[in-house]
Design a protein around this motif. Sequence first.
Motif, PDB file in Angstrom:
ATOM      1  N   VAL A  56       0.942  -1.196   0.144  1.00  0.00           N
ATOM      2  CA  VAL A  56      -0.018  -0.088   0.101  1.00  0.00           C
ATOM      3  C   VAL A  56       0.881   1.330   0.053  1.00  0.00           C
ATOM      4  O   VAL A  56       1.718   1.462   0.785  1.00  0.00           O
ATOM      5  CB  VAL A  56      -1.025  -0.029   1.195  1.00  0.00           C
ATOM      6  N   ASN A  57       0.907   2.029  -1.121  1.00  0.00           N
ATOM      7  CA  ASN A  57       1.565   3.331  -1.140  1.00  0.00           C
ATOM      8  C   ASN A  57       1.155   4.126  -0.027  1.00  0.00           C
ATOM      9  O   ASN A  57       0.058   4.520   0.089  1.00  0.00           O
ATOM     10  CB  ASN A  57       1.309   3.905  -2.255  1.00  0.00           C
ATOM     11  N   ARG A  58       1.987   4.934   0.484  1.00  0.00           N
ATOM     12  CA  ARG A  58       1.831   6.055   1.580  1.00  0.00           C
ATOM     13  C   ARG A  58       1.606   7.386   0.742  1.00  0.00           C
ATOM     14  O   ARG A  58       1.953   7.369  -0.645  1.00  0.00           O
ATOM     15  CB  ARG A  58       3.223   6.014   2.243  1.00  0.00           C
ATOM     16  N   THR A  59       0.985   8.168   1.172  1.00  0.00           N
ATOM     17  CA  THR A  59       0.514   9.514   0.519  1.00  0.00           C
ATOM     18  C   THR A  59       1.503  10.491   0.493  1.00  0.00           C
ATOM     19  O   THR A  59       1.275  11.213  -0.335  1.00  0.00           O
ATOM     20  CB  THR A  59      -0.679   9.937   1.385  1.00  0.00           C
ATOM     21  N   GLU A  91      10.836  10.253  -3.287  1.00  0.00           N
ATOM     22  CA  GLU A  91      10.291   8.847  -3.731  1.00  0.00           C
ATOM     23  C   GLU A  91       9.146   8.286  -2.682  1.00  0.00           C
ATOM     24  O   GLU A  91       8.993   8.514  -1.405  1.00  0.00           O
ATOM     25  CB  GLU A  91      11.312   7.858  -3.535  1.00  0.00           C
ATOM     26  N   LYS A  92       8.269   7.678  -3.403  1.00  0.00           N
ATOM     27  CA  LYS A  92       7.012   7.286  -2.589  1.00  0.00           C
ATOM     28  C   LYS A  92       7.448   6.150  -1.957  1.00  0.00           C
ATOM     29  O   LYS A  92       8.163   4.913  -2.592  1.00  0.00           O
ATOM     30  CB  LYS A  92       5.778   7.070  -3.451  1.00  0.00           C
ATOM     31  N   GLU A  93       6.907   5.690  -0.791  1.00  0.00           N
ATOM     32  CA  GLU A  93       7.192   4.473   0.067  1.00  0.00           C
ATOM     33  C   GLU A  93       5.998   3.884   0.135  1.00  0.00           C
ATOM     34  O   GLU A  93       4.928   4.331  -0.248  1.00  0.00           O
ATOM     35  CB  GLU A  93       8.006   4.656   1.363  1.00  0.00           C
TER      36      GLU A  93
END
Length: 168
Positions: free
Chosen positions: A33-36, A43-45
């Motif tokens: 589940v991507n963090r917002t 970078e998205k975590e």
Amino acid sequence: MMNRVVLVGRLTKDPDLRYTPSGVPVATFTLAVNRTFTNQQGEKEADFINCVIWRRPAENVANFLKKGSLAGVDGRIQTRSYEGQDGKRVYVTEVVAESVQFLEPRNSSGGRGDGMNNYGGSREQDSAFGQNHNQNQRQPMNQGYTRMDEDPFSNSGKIDISDDDLPF
């Protein structure tokens, strides 16, 4: 008190379907589940959340989802513990899914590619599986219209409708 979880993410690997000694199906899978927000490098975590689902929906998840599939999970968080092989107590926190919604067709980039539509596995939907789902296929957006770019208000802003046709 409330314990409710709603997640949308992609499976990190194919679901693992097993059966209890009494024959009850149980499937486990991990949802990325991507963090917002982004980290300091821009970078998205993502969080990797372990999920478990029981009975008929477990079989549906195992049959219709695979690594990379986009899924929505509705359930609750549960913590359990057991004694590990080294004799230490091991604690596990996971989402016990009450329903899993399949959020993309199986023939899309994350799906299996055999044309299956979006059908989730929940207690309400169990009886529908194994039946013909053609009635659930999406209809084209322009159904009933001759042209999508046709302006219904093109006659100088006036609409030909009587007061009797209005619901108010």
